[in-house]
Design a protein around this motif. Structure first.
Motif, PDB file in Angstrom:
ATOM      1  N   GLU A 126      11.727 -28.908  93.866  1.00 34.65           N
ATOM      2  CA  GLU A 126      13.000 -29.368  94.428  1.00 34.65           C
ATOM      3  C   GLU A 126      13.231 -28.866  95.852  1.00 34.65           C
ATOM      4  O   GLU A 126      14.119 -29.356  96.554  1.00 34.65           O
ATOM      5  CB  GLU A 126      14.169 -28.932  93.536  1.00 34.65           C
ATOM      6  N   HIS A 127      12.428 -27.894  96.296  1.00 32.96           N
ATOM      7  CA  HIS A 127      12.588 -27.364  97.650  1.00 32.96           C
ATOM      8  C   HIS A 127      11.693 -28.067  98.675  1.00 32.96           C
ATOM      9  O   HIS A 127      11.890 -27.885  99.880  1.00 32.96           O
ATOM     10  CB  HIS A 127      12.281 -25.862  97.670  1.00 32.96           C
ATOM     11  N   ILE A 128      10.720 -28.835  98.207  1.00 32.76           N
ATOM     12  CA  ILE A 128       9.781 -29.486  99.130  1.00 32.76           C
ATOM     13  C   ILE A 128      10.522 -30.507  99.991  1.00 32.76           C
ATOM     14  O   ILE A 128      11.266 -31.345  99.490  1.00 32.76           O
ATOM     15  CB  ILE A 128       8.643 -30.168  98.353  1.00 32.76           C
ATOM     16  N   GLY A 129      10.311 -30.428 101.296  1.00 27.52           N
ATOM     17  CA  GLY A 129      10.928 -31.356 102.232  1.00 27.52           C
ATOM     18  C   GLY A 129      12.260 -30.898 102.787  1.00 27.52           C
ATOM     19  O   GLY A 129      12.798 -31.542 103.693  1.00 27.52           O
ATOM     20  N   LEU A 130      12.804 -29.798 102.282  1.00 23.26           N
ATOM     21  CA  LEU A 130      14.101 -29.324 102.776  1.00 23.26           C
ATOM     22  C   LEU A 130      13.956 -28.714 104.165  1.00 23.26           C
ATOM     23  O   LEU A 130      12.979 -28.031 104.466  1.00 23.26           O
ATOM     24  CB  LEU A 130      14.689 -28.277 101.823  1.00 23.26           C
ATOM     25  N   GLY A 131      14.939 -28.969 105.010  1.00 21.40           N
ATOM     26  CA  GLY A 131      14.972 -28.374 106.337  1.00 21.40           C
ATOM     27  C   GLY A 131      15.832 -27.124 106.336  1.00 21.40           C
ATOM     28  O   GLY A 131      16.876 -27.074 105.674  1.00 21.40           O
ATOM     29  N   LEU A 132      15.396 -26.104 107.058  1.00 18.16           N
ATOM     30  CA  LEU A 132      16.140 -24.847 107.134  1.00 18.16           C
ATOM     31  C   LEU A 132      16.811 -24.732 108.497  1.00 18.16           C
ATOM     32  O   LEU A 132      16.163 -24.958 109.528  1.00 18.16           O
ATOM     33  CB  LEU A 132      15.205 -23.656 106.914  1.00 18.16           C
ATOM     34  N   PRO A 133      18.081 -24.377 108.533  1.00 14.54           N
ATOM     35  CA  PRO A 133      18.803 -24.266 109.812  1.00 14.54           C
ATOM     36  C   PRO A 133      18.492 -22.953 110.532  1.00 14.54           C
ATOM     37  O   PRO A 133      19.377 -22.133 110.796  1.00 14.54           O
ATOM     38  CB  PRO A 133      20.266 -24.330 109.368  1.00 14.54           C
ATOM     39  N   VAL A 134      17.216 -22.752 110.831  1.00 15.25           N
ATOM     40  CA  VAL A 134      16.781 -21.526 111.504  1.00 15.25           C
ATOM     41  C   VAL A 134      15.900 -21.912 112.688  1.00 15.25           C
ATOM     42  O   VAL A 134      15.277 -22.977 112.688  1.00 15.25           O
ATOM     43  CB  VAL A 134      16.000 -20.609 110.543  1.00 15.25           C
ATOM     44  N   PRO A 135      15.808 -21.073 113.704  1.00 17.26           N
ATOM     45  CA  PRO A 135      14.937 -21.380 114.849  1.00 17.26           C
ATOM     46  C   PRO A 135      13.461 -21.221 114.487  1.00 17.26           C
ATOM     47  O   PRO A 135      13.106 -20.543 113.521  1.00 17.26           O
ATOM     48  CB  PRO A 135      15.365 -20.339 115.895  1.00 17.26           C
TER      49      PRO A 135
END
Length: 273
Positions: A126-135
């Motif tokens: 379920e985490h595959i493809g998620l974008g993280l709001p980090v640099p």
């Protein structure tokens, strides 16, 4: 005075005897006290030495257990690359192994995607493809964090990533591809040590080599297949062209000619292959 004289002499002698006896007793007690004090100090030193030896033994046992654990994780993690033909399949098995071996909630592979970081592979589908709001700077060096909110305060993280209480990140870069890193996330605080960081760095280096080798091997195999396909395609094109040009019925002489062509082609194929 005559009566008092002997009594006084007797009392004095008794007094002297009692005083000497008391002094001897006191001296004996002092000697025994010194002996007891010395023995007690010796016992304290010996007890301290025993405690130090026990502590050293426990430390050695802990180091041995940690070394065995590291070796077990290394062996188990690197074994997943054996017999694999696809780098993607090997990476997925590698992440599943890390999740199980470290006992964490998730083990995933991050890659830079433009200005953000994206999860391209994970032990939790379920985490595959998620974008993280980090640099992108998050994945350029090894680090231990309590939570990713320290990198991006006030940002909303997708999935259960916001619940991570212990995080460890180590770069894993494959030549010719976007910058990447391994991330282990745990829901309990204080789950990772400096030893875990060093172990994951070693695993990332070995995994990068194995994944690069798998990718290059697959590319080479595809290239060889393409070249071989072109060779046979050229042969059949020539054969069909000859057939269309009037060789529909092969005479004995023409058969020998085409047989020689086939033999030379096969020899050339074997020499190159």
């Amino acid at each position: 005075m005559t009566e008092d004289g002997p009594k006084a002499v007797v009392s004095r002698a008794r007094f002297d005897r009692e005083r000497r006896a008391r002094q001897e007793a006191e001296s004996l007690l002092e000697d025994k006290a010194r002996e007891l004090y010395t023995a007690n100090r010796r016992l304290m030193r010996e007890s301290e030495a025993v405690r130090a030896a026990l502590a050293e033994t426990e430390e050695l046992r802990a180091r041995e257990a940690a070394a065995l654990r590291q070796q077990s994780i290394l062996s188990e993690a690197m074994a997943v690359f054996s017999g694999k033909t696809s780098a993607a399949e090997a990476l997925q098995d590698f992440l599943n192994t890390l999740q199980r071996a470290f006992g964490v909630f998730d083990a995933c592979y991050l890659q830079a995607s433009g200005s953000e970081v994206r999860i391209t592979a994970s032990a939790r589908p379920e985490h595959i493809g998620l974008g993280l709001p980090v640099p992108n700077s998050l994945i350029v060096r090894p680090r231990r964090l309590s939570t990713l909110q320290l990198i991006a305060p006030g940002k909303v993280f997708p999935g259960r990533i916001t619940d991570y209480a212990s995080t460890i990140i180590v770069p894993l870069n494959i030549s010719g591809e976007a910058a990447g890193a391994l991330l282990l996330g745990c829901l309990q605080t204080g789950s990772f040590t400096a030893t875990d960081l060093r172990l994951l760095k070693r695993l990332a280096g070995l995994a990068a080599q194995s994944l690069t080798a798998l990718r290059d091997t697959r590319r080479n195999a595809l290239l060889v297949s393409l070249i071989e396909g072109q060779r046979w395609s050229w042969f059949f094109d020539q054969f069909y062209a000859a057939q269309r040009s009037g060789m529909g019925f092969l005479s004995r002489g023409k058969f020998h000619v085409w047989f020689a062509i086939i033999i030379n082609f096969v020899r050339g194929h074997q020499a190159v292959g």
